[in-house]
Design an enzyme around this catalytic site. Structure first.
Site, PDB file in Angstrom:
ATOM      1  CD  GLN A  16     -12.705   6.048 -28.369  1.00 48.10           C
ATOM      2  OE1 GLN A  16     -12.911   5.260 -29.168  1.00 48.10           O
ATOM      3  NE2 GLN A  16     -12.730   7.289 -28.353  1.00 48.10           N
ATOM      4  CD  GLU A 138      -7.235   6.471 -30.536  1.00 47.33           C
ATOM      5  OE1 GLU A 138      -8.111   5.931 -29.882  1.00 47.33           O
ATOM      6  OE2 GLU A 138      -6.540   5.913 -31.407  1.00 47.33           O
ATOM      7  CG  ASP A 167      -9.023   6.196 -26.571  1.00 46.69           C
ATOM      8  OD1 ASP A 167      -8.149   6.027 -25.593  1.00 46.69           O
ATOM      9  OD2 ASP A 167      -9.643   7.384 -26.723  1.00 46.69           O
ATOM     10  N   GLY A 246       0.170  -5.982 -47.362  1.00 44.34           N
ATOM     11  CA  GLY A 246       0.535  -7.299 -47.530  1.00 44.34           C
ATOM     12  C   GLY A 246       0.970  -7.569 -48.800  1.00 44.34           C
ATOM     13  N   GLY A 247       1.205  -8.728 -49.215  1.00 43.19           N
ATOM     14  CA  GLY A 247       2.012  -8.959 -50.469  1.00 43.19           C
ATOM     15  C   GLY A 247       0.998  -8.744 -51.623  1.00 43.19           C
TER      16      GLY A 247
HETATM   17  N1  CAO Z   1     -14.951   9.436  -6.500  1.00 48.17           N
HETATM   18  C1  CAO Z   1     -13.892  10.259  -6.320  1.00 48.17           C
HETATM   19  N2  CAO Z   1     -12.931  10.543  -6.997  1.00 48.17           N
HETATM   20  C2  CAO Z   1     -12.950   9.945  -8.404  1.00 48.17           C
HETATM   21  C3  CAO Z   1     -13.994   9.233  -8.757  1.00 48.17           C
HETATM   22  C4  CAO Z   1     -15.098   9.139  -7.852  1.00 48.17           C
HETATM   23  N3  CAO Z   1     -16.013   8.309  -8.309  1.00 48.17           N
HETATM   24  N4  CAO Z   1     -13.451   8.702  -9.814  1.00 48.17           N
HETATM   25  C5  CAO Z   1     -12.333   9.410 -10.280  1.00 48.17           C
HETATM   26  N5  CAO Z   1     -11.899  10.167  -9.188  1.00 48.17           N
HETATM   27  C6  CAO Z   1     -10.576  10.686  -9.176  1.00 48.17           C
HETATM   28  C7  CAO Z   1      -9.362   9.852  -9.089  1.00 48.17           C
HETATM   29  O1  CAO Z   1      -9.169   9.140  -8.210  1.00 48.17           O
HETATM   30  C8  CAO Z   1      -8.319  10.971  -9.468  1.00 48.17           C
HETATM   31  O2  CAO Z   1      -7.815  11.615  -8.232  1.00 48.17           O
HETATM   32  P1  CAO Z   1      -6.502  11.683  -8.112  1.00 48.17           P
HETATM   33  O3  CAO Z   1      -5.760  12.519  -9.052  1.00 48.17           O
HETATM   34  O4  CAO Z   1      -6.461  12.686  -6.825  1.00 48.17           O
HETATM   35  O5  CAO Z   1      -5.828  10.586  -7.610  1.00 48.17           O
HETATM   36  C9  CAO Z   1      -9.281  11.896 -10.344  1.00 48.17           C
HETATM   37  O6  CAO Z   1     -10.388  11.699  -9.902  1.00 48.17           O
HETATM   38  C10 CAO Z   1      -8.778  12.146 -11.878  1.00 48.17           C
HETATM   39  O7  CAO Z   1      -8.880  10.660 -12.379  1.00 48.17           O
HETATM   40  P2  CAO Z   1      -7.853  10.518 -13.692  1.00 48.17           P
HETATM   41  O8  CAO Z   1      -6.401  10.893 -13.224  1.00 48.17           O
HETATM   42  O9  CAO Z   1      -8.283   9.299 -14.102  1.00 48.17           O
HETATM   43  O10 CAO Z   1      -8.558  11.665 -14.789  1.00 48.17           O
HETATM   44  P3  CAO Z   1      -8.028  12.779 -15.586  1.00 48.17           P
HETATM   45  O11 CAO Z   1      -8.946  13.401 -16.251  1.00 48.17           O
HETATM   46  O12 CAO Z   1      -6.991  13.455 -14.784  1.00 48.17           O
HETATM   47  O13 CAO Z   1      -7.106  11.879 -16.821  1.00 48.17           O
HETATM   48  C11 CAO Z   1      -6.655  10.438 -18.484  1.00 48.17           C
HETATM   49  C12 CAO Z   1      -7.705  11.420 -17.667  1.00 48.17           C
HETATM   50  C13 CAO Z   1      -7.608   9.706 -19.639  1.00 48.17           C
HETATM   51  C14 CAO Z   1      -5.674  11.222 -19.180  1.00 48.17           C
HETATM   52  C15 CAO Z   1      -6.310   9.281 -17.350  1.00 48.17           C
HETATM   53  O14 CAO Z   1      -7.554   8.794 -16.864  1.00 48.17           O
HETATM   54  C16 CAO Z   1      -5.399   8.265 -17.946  1.00 48.17           C
HETATM   55  O15 CAO Z   1      -4.365   8.328 -18.392  1.00 48.17           O
HETATM   56  N6  CAO Z   1      -5.990   6.907 -18.165  1.00 48.17           N
HETATM   57  C17 CAO Z   1      -5.304   5.702 -18.592  1.00 48.17           C
HETATM   58  C18 CAO Z   1      -5.113   5.882 -20.107  1.00 48.17           C
HETATM   59  C19 CAO Z   1      -6.554   5.666 -20.618  1.00 48.17           C
HETATM   60  O16 CAO Z   1      -7.268   4.985 -20.568  1.00 48.17           O
HETATM   61  N7  CAO Z   1      -6.457   6.996 -21.783  1.00 48.17           N
HETATM   62  C20 CAO Z   1      -7.602   6.714 -22.691  1.00 48.17           C
HETATM   63  C21 CAO Z   1      -8.550   7.803 -22.306  1.00 48.17           C
HETATM   64  S1  CAO Z   1      -9.741   7.804 -23.687  1.00 48.17           S
HETATM   65  O17 CAO Z   1      -8.893   8.686 -24.703  1.00 48.17           O
END
Ligand code: CAO
Length: 415
Positions: A16, A138, A167, A246-247
């Site tokens: 998001q 979030e 988000d 607020g106030g």
């Molecule tokens: N091709 C190949 N690999 C890909 C890819 C693509 N097109 N797109 C993503 N990947 C891979 C990433 O490189 C990552 O690999 P590694 O772990 O080996 O480095 C893997 O997919 C997972 O990506 P991720 O860590 O971002 O995803 P997740 O589901 O594990 O985590 C989230 C999700 C949201 C917790 C994390 O991305 C995060 O903390 N983001 C920053 C904060 C944020 O934006 N949070 C809000 C999300 S909305 O509530």
């Protein structure tokens, strides 16, 4: 012409926070190319599915005005395509978990080598410091940014808010950082890194609570209901229920029909400047001159009594009647609108704040259009792309690959 026409965005966002940002850039006319893993795509495509076989509303409502390119960025050919995309684009936006982009081989230094004009915009849960490596969603941000500890009622637990301030709020912050960096690039010719941490974004939206934290050093917070109720303050900003931040004291009050309608309430503000109007409306004209009620200071210890009297009046009116009566008298009030009422509100359709979109897999659905209106850059909301819908179009038209090169890319499993 649209404000960001010609601006090319490499959209590496998911879930998001990041998609909120790139959708806004798309609304303002940027060409947003969403890069997704082949066969998988953004995880939200298949989360909270309501129509079997169709992209979820979670996905569709965050990914309008974008093209979808599938690309495996861990495949060697995929990396070459990504390098070409980086050379071609103005802005790269990502909200991977900390370190994921580096692990892919695309550090900020490498990106600058490929394209010194690139603006790399990132959302992470936390900024540099002890929690920099954490994955964040979030509600984690709402808790760590000070929102949860200051939301809810004094005698209850911390509460998260339904507004996605971690988000969508951080996505908004990032969008401002990006257009600011674009503006600076006009002068310097250089790109830069734009970072927005969700904790920081939430705290920015909670600044009045940090204000109150510091005011506690000078004594109790007199505008909080607990002051009038004689409940002592502790050492941190307390939860303030529905008190105004607020106030000008305000509270949520029952309206006609509250016994059966969960949203038959109004927010009523006793703004000092129109106190006499409030007295007239609620049938307490004697309070206008009574020294126990006539000044804001005198009322502070009587807020519960005052709002109970106001509520006696609001309970005789619907929330819309309260609005109709109070607005002409400059008394600020707000009906508690349900999502159903908002979805059906014609004026929000007219302004494009709520838009009906047609989608090949799910048919018509409602979404939130652009909440910021530019007089010279009208927004046309276009449906979210299917997974990989524009892969060939982007490889050929945007990156200039020939059809035989595209065949090779496909054969490598990169798209
Ligand atoms: N091709 C190949 N690999 C890909 C890819 C693509 N097109 N797109 C993503 N990947 C891979 C990433 O490189 C990552 O690999 P590694 O772990 O080996 O480095 C893997 O997919 C997972 O990506 P991720 O860590 O971002 O995803 P997740 O589901 O594990 O985590 C989230 C999700 C949201 C917790 C994390 O991305 C995060 O903390 N983001 C920053 C904060 C944020 O934006 N949070 C809000 C999300 S909305 O509530």
């Amino acid at each position: 012409m649209k404000a960001l026409e010609g601006v090319k965005v490499l959209d590496f966002t998911h879930v998001q926070s990041g998609p909120t940002c790139t959708q806004l850039l798309g609304f303002f006319g940027a060409d947003v190319i969403k890069v997704e893993r082949p066969g998988v795509g953004d995880a939200t495509r298949k989360q909270l599915v309501d129509v079997e076989g169709a992209d979820s509303l979670y996905f569709t409502m965050l990914n309008h005005n974008k093209r979808s390119l599938t690309l495996n960025t861990k495949n060697e050919t995929g990396k070459e395509v990504l390098e070409r995309l980086i050379r071609e684009c103005d802005i790269m936006v990502e909200n991977f978990a900390p370190g994921a982009l580096d692990r892919m081989g695309f550090t900020w230094e490498r990106i600058q080598e490929l394209n010194p004009r690139m603006i790399l915009a990132s959302i992470k849960g936390f900024g540099p410091g002890p929690y920099a490596d954490c994955k964040v969603y979030e509600n984690v941000a709402q808790c760590a940014g000070g929102s949860a500890s200051t939301t809810g009622f004094l005698d209850g637990p911390p509460v998260v808010t339904g507004a996605q301030i971690g988000d969508s709020g951080t996505g908004l912050h990032l969008a401002l950082g990006i257009v600011t960096a674009l503006y600076q690039r006009e002068q310097t010719g250089r790109g830069q890194k734009v970072s927005a941490a969700m904790q920081d974004g939430v705290l920015n939206l909670c600044r009045v609570k940090l204000r109150d934290q510091q005011r506690l050093a000078s004594g109790p917070l007199q505008e909080y209901s607990q002051f009038g109720e004689g409940v002592p303050f502790e050492d941190a900003t307390p939860r303030a229920g529905n008190d105004s931040g607020g106030g000008q004291p305000g509270r949520i009050l029952k309206c006609k029909g509250w016994e059966t309608d969960k949203n038959a309430y109004t927010y009523f503000i006793t703004q000092a400047a129109v106190w006499k109007n409030v007295c007239d409306v609620i049938g307490k004209p004697e309070w206008k001159e009574d020294e126990n009620y006539a000044t804001p200071k005198a009322r502070l210890t009587r807020l519960t009594e005052v709002f109970e009297a106001v509520e006696q009046w609001t309970m005789t009116k619907t929330k819309f009647e309260v609005m109709d009566i109070c607005n002409p008298m400059n008394i600020p009030v707000g009906p508690i609108l349900s999502m159903k009422e908002i979805a059906e509100e014609p004026s929000l359709r007219e302004t494009g704040t709520i838009v009906e979109v047609d989608h090949p897999q799910r048919g018509k659905y409602l979404t939130v259009g652009c909440p910021i209106k530019l007089s010279d850059s009208p927004v046309d909301v276009t449906r979210s792309p299917l997974l990989g819908e524009h892969t060939e179009e982007v490889l050929a038209g945007f990156l200039g690959y020939s059809s035989s090169e595209i065949d090779e890319i496909k054969a490598s499993g990169a798209v």
